[in-house]
Design a protein around this motif. Structure first.
Motif, PDB file in Angstrom:
ATOM      1  N   THR A   4       0.808  -1.225   0.000  1.00  0.00           N
ATOM      2  CA  THR A   4       0.000   0.000   0.000  1.00  0.00           C
ATOM      3  C   THR A   4       0.834   1.265   0.000  1.00  0.00           C
ATOM      4  O   THR A   4       0.300   2.357   0.032  1.00  0.00           O
ATOM      5  CB  THR A   4      -0.937   0.013   1.233  1.00  0.00           C
ATOM      6  N   ILE A   5       2.160   1.139  -0.020  1.00  0.00           N
ATOM      7  CA  ILE A   5       3.018   2.320   0.021  1.00  0.00           C
ATOM      8  C   ILE A   5       3.129   2.901  -1.392  1.00  0.00           C
ATOM      9  O   ILE A   5       4.052   2.620  -2.154  1.00  0.00           O
ATOM     10  CB  ILE A   5       4.411   1.967   0.586  1.00  0.00           C
ATOM     11  N   VAL A   6       2.121   3.668  -1.774  1.00  0.00           N
ATOM     12  CA  VAL A   6       2.067   4.337  -3.080  1.00  0.00           C
ATOM     13  C   VAL A   6       1.600   5.760  -2.833  1.00  0.00           C
ATOM     14  O   VAL A   6       0.809   6.019  -1.927  1.00  0.00           O
ATOM     15  CB  VAL A   6       1.084   3.610  -4.039  1.00  0.00           C
ATOM     16  N   ASP A   7       2.110   6.713  -3.634  1.00  0.00           N
ATOM     17  CA  ASP A   7       1.726   8.103  -3.396  1.00  0.00           C
ATOM     18  C   ASP A   7       0.233   8.295  -3.630  1.00  0.00           C
ATOM     19  O   ASP A   7      -0.391   7.601  -4.436  1.00  0.00           O
ATOM     20  CB  ASP A   7       2.541   9.043  -4.284  1.00  0.00           C
ATOM     21  N   ALA A   8      -0.356   9.241  -2.892  1.00  0.00           N
ATOM     22  CA  ALA A   8      -1.810   9.419  -2.874  1.00  0.00           C
ATOM     23  C   ALA A   8      -2.415   9.710  -4.247  1.00  0.00           C
ATOM     24  O   ALA A   8      -3.432   9.110  -4.609  1.00  0.00           O
ATOM     25  CB  ALA A   8      -2.173  10.515  -1.883  1.00  0.00           C
ATOM     26  N   PRO A   9      -1.874  10.642  -5.063  1.00  0.00           N
ATOM     27  CA  PRO A   9      -2.496  10.897  -6.374  1.00  0.00           C
ATOM     28  C   PRO A   9      -2.591   9.649  -7.242  1.00  0.00           C
ATOM     29  O   PRO A   9      -3.611   9.423  -7.902  1.00  0.00           O
ATOM     30  CB  PRO A   9      -1.564  11.952  -7.000  1.00  0.00           C
ATOM     31  N   THR A  10      -1.538   8.820  -7.226  1.00  0.00           N
ATOM     32  CA  THR A  10      -1.574   7.590  -8.016  1.00  0.00           C
ATOM     33  C   THR A  10      -2.657   6.648  -7.514  1.00  0.00           C
ATOM     34  O   THR A  10      -3.398   6.046  -8.291  1.00  0.00           O
ATOM     35  CB  THR A  10      -0.204   6.883  -7.962  1.00  0.00           C
ATOM     36  N   ARG A  11      -2.786   6.519  -6.201  1.00  0.00           N
ATOM     37  CA  ARG A  11      -3.798   5.629  -5.630  1.00  0.00           C
ATOM     38  C   ARG A  11      -5.207   6.086  -5.999  1.00  0.00           C
ATOM     39  O   ARG A  11      -6.073   5.262  -6.316  1.00  0.00           O
ATOM     40  CB  ARG A  11      -3.644   5.572  -4.112  1.00  0.00           C
ATOM     41  N   TYR A  12      -5.460   7.398  -5.985  1.00  0.00           N
ATOM     42  CA  TYR A  12      -6.801   7.883  -6.304  1.00  0.00           C
ATOM     43  C   TYR A  12      -7.105   7.732  -7.796  1.00  0.00           C
ATOM     44  O   TYR A  12      -8.242   7.425  -8.175  1.00  0.00           O
ATOM     45  CB  TYR A  12      -6.952   9.335  -5.861  1.00  0.00           C
ATOM     46  N   LEU A  13      -6.115   7.924  -8.657  1.00  0.00           N
ATOM     47  CA  LEU A  13      -6.331   7.713 -10.087  1.00  0.00           C
ATOM     48  C   LEU A  13      -6.597   6.235 -10.377  1.00  0.00           C
ATOM     49  O   LEU A  13      -7.473   5.894 -11.188  1.00  0.00           O
ATOM     50  CB  LEU A  13      -5.121   8.205 -10.878  1.00  0.00           C
ATOM     51  N   GLU A  14      -5.856   5.363  -9.718  1.00  0.00           N
ATOM     52  CA  GLU A  14      -6.098   3.932  -9.891  1.00  0.00           C
ATOM     53  C   GLU A  14      -7.492   3.557  -9.375  1.00  0.00           C
ATOM     54  O   GLU A  14      -8.155   2.686  -9.938  1.00  0.00           O
ATOM     55  CB  GLU A  14      -5.031   3.124  -9.142  1.00  0.00           C
ATOM     56  N   ALA A  15      -7.943   4.223  -8.324  1.00  0.00           N
ATOM     57  CA  ALA A  15      -9.261   3.937  -7.770  1.00  0.00           C
ATOM     58  C   ALA A  15     -10.361   4.291  -8.766  1.00  0.00           C
ATOM     59  O   ALA A  15     -11.348   3.558  -8.907  1.00  0.00           O
ATOM     60  CB  ALA A  15      -9.457   4.710  -6.467  1.00  0.00           C
ATOM     61  N   VAL A  16     -10.226   5.421  -9.455  1.00  0.00           N
ATOM     62  CA  VAL A  16     -11.211   5.796 -10.476  1.00  0.00           C
ATOM     63  C   VAL A  16     -11.270   4.727 -11.560  1.00  0.00           C
ATOM     64  O   VAL A  16     -12.350   4.330 -12.012  1.00  0.00           O
ATOM     65  CB  VAL A  16     -10.863   7.172 -11.074  1.00  0.00           C
TER      66      VAL A  16
END
Length: 325
Positions: free
Chosen positions: A78-90
């Motif tokens: 889960t150690i991934v930067d926040a913007p990348t995680r939210y884009l992947e979530a979309v």
């Protein structure tokens, strides 16, 4: 072992150096960091890795000047930067059909609940496009930045396909067609169900169906675990749906036609294609299932050219048609 540490610090020069020095003396490696600014103080989130337990990690940050320290265990992946995680979530919600609530709970790390110095859950209320509220709670307080990010993500995935009519009956089109369903039909199939009456949905599912349906359920309707899903399309709208499933001793099918398109040949088209699908799978017979008296389905089976055997088992009607001979 990796830990996520959330703490509030004074907004002054040198405070981060003091935290880094304290972590170094304690044998903690700072893997990543986020800053959530609030007035004259800041809430910082650190991901640290080291041999200490959560209580000892919390003491390190408290001695370095941190207040409201919360420590939770995390997985290394889960150690991934926040913007990348939210884009992947979309992408996961729109393209993979995952439920947005499940994705948000992963992003906001609502699990695990074992938090040092637990002081009660914080509540985050997000507003959907239809005006309903999605409530998420967490032991670690939500920052204003997290609240804004979560609301923006929910608004984005909710607005996808907002130009499609969800409640009003779809406009008639002179040449409807029946084809195999695909992932791109998830929103259209959900919209079809929202336009159907309670009675029509009950005849199809033999149980009251809660609306609006989740993305996960709509995904199962277009890509079933077993069998094939069919849709009847008129213009840009899906106005009919069927699922054909293999089984022993016979295959089964269930058909749904939008009320506004009833008695316009959609059911007959779906019955014929369902029979062709079962026949291609070497089935000898196909049984259509429906709750109670479903004259529309019986007419569709007859119009498709089949002579059917009708049986009632409890509250479910079995309409069986031969596919061989």
């Amino acid at each position: 072992m990796p830990w996520r540490v959330r703490t509030t610090l004074d907004d002054r020069p040198g405070i981060l150096a003091e935290v880094a020095q304290a972590c170094g003396h304690a044998g903690l490696n700072i893997v990543s960091m986020q800053v959530f600014g609030v007035a004259d103080r800041v809430t910082d989130e650190f991901v640290v890795d080291g041999p200490l337990d959560e209580v000892a990690v919390a003491e390190v940050f408290a001695k370095a000047g941190g207040t409201d320290v919360a420590v939770t265990r995390i997985e290394t992946g889960t150690i991934v930067d926040a913007p990348t995680r939210y884009l992947e979530a979309v992408h996961q919600v729109l393209e993979e059909g995952r439920d947005v609530e499940e994705v948000l709970r992963e992003l906001l790390a609502t699990e695990p609940p074992d938090v040092a110095d637990y002081a009660g859950h914080d509540v985050l209320d997000l507003v959907r496009r239809g005006g309903t509220t999605l409530r998420i709670s967490r032991a670690v307080p939500f920052t204003p930045a997290e609240r804004s990010r979560a609301q923006a993500l929910l608004s984005l995935v909710s607005d996808a396909g907002a130009d499609l009519p969800l409640i009003a009956p779809s406009a008639f089109h002179p040449i409807p067609l029946v084809r195999e369903a695909a992932l791109a039909d998830i929103d259209a199939v959900a919209a079809l169900h929202s336009r159907c009456s309670v009675e029509t949905l009950y005849a199809r599912y033999q149980t009251p169906l809660r609306m609006p349906m989740t993305t996960r359920f709509a995904r199962r309707l277009v890509v079933p675990e077993h069998g094939v899903a069919l849709v009847a399309q008129a213009g840009l709208d899906v106005v009919g749906h069927a699922v054909v499933e293999p089984g022993e001793p016979r295959w089964t099918a269930q058909v749904l036609v939008e009320d506004a398109w009833s008695a316009r040949g959609i059911g007959t088209m779906l019955v014929r294609q369902a029979a062709a699908t079962a026949r291609a799978g070497h089935a000898d017979a196909l049984t259509f299932l429906s709750a109670g008296s479903n004259d529309a389905l019986l007419r569709s089976v007859g119009s498709a050219g089949f002579v059917a055997r009708v049986e009632r088992r409890d509250d479910v009607v079995h309409i069986t048609v031969p596919l061989r001979g």
